[in-house]
Design a protein around this motif. Structure first.
Motif, PDB file in Angstrom:
ATOM      1  N   ALA A  31      -4.277  -7.485   7.783  1.00 45.67           N
ATOM      2  CA  ALA A  31      -2.853  -7.167   7.695  1.00 45.67           C
ATOM      3  C   ALA A  31      -2.601  -6.221   6.520  1.00 45.67           C
ATOM      4  CB  ALA A  31      -2.045  -8.452   7.545  1.00 45.67           C
ATOM      5  N   SER A  32      -3.400  -6.372   5.464  1.00 44.36           N
ATOM      6  CA  SER A  32      -3.372  -5.428   4.345  1.00 44.36           C
ATOM      7  C   SER A  32      -4.827  -5.096   4.014  1.00 44.36           C
ATOM      8  CB  SER A  32      -2.685  -6.068   3.127  1.00 44.36           C
ATOM      9  OG  SER A  32      -3.394  -7.230   2.742  1.00 44.36           O
ATOM     10  N   GLY A  77       3.445   2.834  -0.395  1.00 44.17           N
ATOM     11  CA  GLY A  77       3.589   1.455   0.037  1.00 44.17           C
ATOM     12  C   GLY A  77       3.698   0.491  -1.129  1.00 44.17           C
ATOM     13  N   PHE A  78       3.112  -0.681  -0.931  1.00 46.53           N
ATOM     14  CA  PHE A  78       3.227  -1.765  -1.885  1.00 46.53           C
ATOM     15  C   PHE A  78       1.831  -2.134  -2.379  1.00 46.53           C
ATOM     16  CE2 PHE A  78       3.283  -6.572  -2.157  1.00 46.53           C
ATOM     17  CZ  PHE A  78       3.916  -6.635  -3.393  1.00 46.53           C
ATOM     18  N   LEU A 113      -4.487  -5.240  -3.700  1.00 44.60           N
ATOM     19  CA  LEU A 113      -3.968  -5.347  -2.337  1.00 44.60           C
ATOM     20  C   LEU A 113      -3.137  -4.105  -2.062  1.00 44.60           C
ATOM     21  CD1 LEU A 113      -2.420  -8.292  -0.454  1.00 44.60           C
ATOM     22  CD2 LEU A 113      -1.070  -6.228  -0.718  1.00 44.60           C
ATOM     23  N   ARG A 114      -3.446  -3.438  -0.938  1.00 46.12           N
ATOM     24  CA  ARG A 114      -2.685  -2.254  -0.533  1.00 46.12           C
ATOM     25  C   ARG A 114      -1.987  -2.556   0.777  1.00 46.12           C
ATOM     26  NH1 ARG A 114      -5.350   2.418  -2.708  1.00 46.12           N
ATOM     27  NH2 ARG A 114      -4.268   3.673  -1.152  1.00 46.12           N
ATOM     28  N   LEU A 115      -0.683  -2.370   0.793  1.00 45.45           N
ATOM     29  CA  LEU A 115       0.072  -2.529   2.035  1.00 45.45           C
ATOM     30  C   LEU A 115       0.787  -1.203   2.238  1.00 45.45           C
ATOM     31  CD1 LEU A 115       0.926  -4.686   4.186  1.00 45.45           C
ATOM     32  CD2 LEU A 115       2.954  -5.057   2.781  1.00 45.45           C
ATOM     33  N   GLY A 160       3.068  -5.655   7.933  1.00 50.07           N
ATOM     34  CA  GLY A 160       3.641  -6.563   6.940  1.00 50.07           C
ATOM     35  C   GLY A 160       4.694  -5.921   6.049  1.00 50.07           C
ATOM     36  N   LEU A 161       4.815  -4.594   6.137  1.00 54.23           N
ATOM     37  CA  LEU A 161       5.781  -3.854   5.303  1.00 54.23           C
ATOM     38  C   LEU A 161       6.948  -3.424   6.178  1.00 54.23           C
ATOM     39  CD1 LEU A 161       6.442  -2.557   2.565  1.00 54.23           C
ATOM     40  CD2 LEU A 161       5.079  -0.583   3.234  1.00 54.23           C
TER      41      LEU A 161
END
Lengths: 251, 251, 251
Positions: free
Chosen positions: B106-107, C163-164, C177-179, C185-186
């Motif tokens: 998911a990430s 992203g986050f 963690l890369r989103l 999920g973002l």
């Protein structure tokens, strides 16, 4: 010779699981008619009365009555190794003075525990004039006890014409469970006279925790009298009964 | 450069999970052909032999052989953070002297652990003349060990023409698991000569606990010889082997 | 008089479950419009801001505004006794100076806890010029925090055009963690200016652990500013907001 076989290990496991929190050692009497055990807890507040007739077993061979002294803690550990699909066999190994507990499933596992000397007390089960009885889902009783546990060591059980009540009071608050006539969890209610008495939560918890939430337990009560709890064992042919002395209510 | 990718994180996770109870630090050799690791536990009773060929990875790029010293406890903690659907990537970060473990799901999560100096012992795997082997569901072995654990620190494994046997004896009783020819859990049995030996339960438990109950493990035995346990890794293309020295039986 | 009823005990349970790790005692203001509570944790690093309007309840009767001092630890224990199907009722028992929490299900259980004196601080929620916000699945944030926890006490949150990002650095390695934009999920990303700040992992974990993995949380960030976390409460009609002061980054 003792050789007893059950297709479902759960019956024996539930019984031992319910006893083990109260008594450490037990003298099981195996007779041609079945198995019996009666014992009090070390502080003489609680009594266990257990009977499983030969008919509850798929195969049952006992030629001569024999009493087997068992450390219940050890037996409970062994029974915790049973798998749901296993067949359970109890076998006396006279030569080794052990009881073999055999689980037949994917493999055959034979766990034997040494017999011990257990003094058999001649226990007379007291005749109590209960004034009210009810059949209640074990899960409801377990919930009321867990609620009460949050705030007290003692709990009051009451049966009256309205239903079944578990209440507790403490410095940290109060709890009350009401199970009324008509509620699904209350299967039978018979009240000659309103009955209420106070008990130690830990004992009641120990007595009820081996039951499944959907099992139906029978409660018999009288005001300031002992409580009697009956487990549903082997479809009604067996008996697993607990008696617990009340606490004196200071009011 | 090291970059190795697996679509299922479970293979690497199971291997490290099986090793980590025995050895704390490991030197993984990454070569163009694959990954290898061989180590003994601190008390020199057990040996781990691990090989995962390049073919077991969905992508595998190693130009020059390189040995990576890894703290297995830390790596195991990182692998415990993998999710079942994640893709797993191992990447050497030469600049930082770290191994990056990347979970793509998911990430994208990149957890890096510092490389350490691990002395590489030149381990010669002993040639042992096993006299019997069997393929057995890991769940059966795990059950026999858990039974035995109730009463002893040691356990006897036996392979003979009848099947596979795990037995233990102690003051608190005895346990015996029988898995006979024809039982579903016994997939292959080859006995040149009856073989039996005694082992420490804790070591065997550590070696087998990362296996799934339905995984098939290969056991090789000889009387009073070490036991050899083979995990089924990556559909047979990899190797995760444990050797454990026997206990001297006092009989 | 206070009597508030919810068909789903989960809303109140989640809110209290999220608060209880940060603050021990809370003053809930019940007014005809709804319930409010605002408090800081003992070390004044975190602020909780909670509002549940009357509309979030299936029945809500509050004639006069009243402030109820509650020990959250005790309330959380009581709420842990709720079953998924229970209806939840909050009722003020003025005579006993208690709040009754009633679970209506298979039985009716009334657990009352004593009201306490809680000093109400006049908290002014700070006006913060956040430069970036995002809506993110709580499970992703929880994963990033658990990863980071393996190696550090602090974690850096960053929102930028890509992203986050959650990152941590320590002697035992690093986690990231890369989103990214486009990842499922973002759900929303709005960046006026790249924002990054460092926070204590334990606080963030406490603030987020009551959320379900699939709940959508809103994060608001500014460089070296406090983080604001918004829970999705009662389908958006309520508010559960946390503010946490940043750690000074030593770079």
């Amino acid at each position: 010779m003792v050789s007893a076989r059950m297709s479902d290990p759960k019956i024996w496991k539930t019984c031992v699981g319910a006893m083990v929190n109260l008594i450490e050692e037990a003298a099981f009497k195996f007779t041609p008619a079945g198995v019996k055990m009666k014992a009090m807890d070390p502080s003489h507040v609680a009594l266990v009365d257990f009977e499983l007739p030969a008919a509850a077993f798929s195969e049952y061979v006992v030629k001569q009555p024999v009493t087997l002294g068992i450390n219940l803690t050890e037996m409970d550990k062994i029974l915790s190794r049973a798998k749901a699909d296993d067949e359970l066999i109890l076998e006396l190994d006279e030569k080794m003075n052990r009881l073999a507990i055999v689980f037949k499933g994917a493999s055959t596992r034979r766990l034997s525990l040494p017999l011990i000397d257990v003094r058999e007390a001649e226990l007379q089960e007291p005749r109590i004039q209960f004034t009210a009885t009810a059949e209640i889902l074990a899960g409801i009783i377990q919930d009321g006890l867990k609620d009460a546990e949050l705030i007290s060591d003692n709990v009051r059980f009451e049966l009256n014409d309205d239903g079944f009540f578990i209440t507790a009071e403490g410095d940290r608050g109060s709890t009350e469970l009401r199970l009324c006539k008509g509620d699904k969890g209350l299967l039978n209610l018979s009240v000659k006279e309103r009955a209420r008495a106070m008990f130690n939560i830990k004992y009641l918890t120990d007595m009820t925790k081996a039951a499944g939430a959907a099992d139906v337990m029978k409660i018999s009560l009288g005001t300031n009298l002992p409580i009697q709890l009956d487990y549903p064992i082997a479809g009604g042919v067996g008996k697993l009964r607990f008696l617990l002395a009340p606490r004196v209510e200071s009011e």
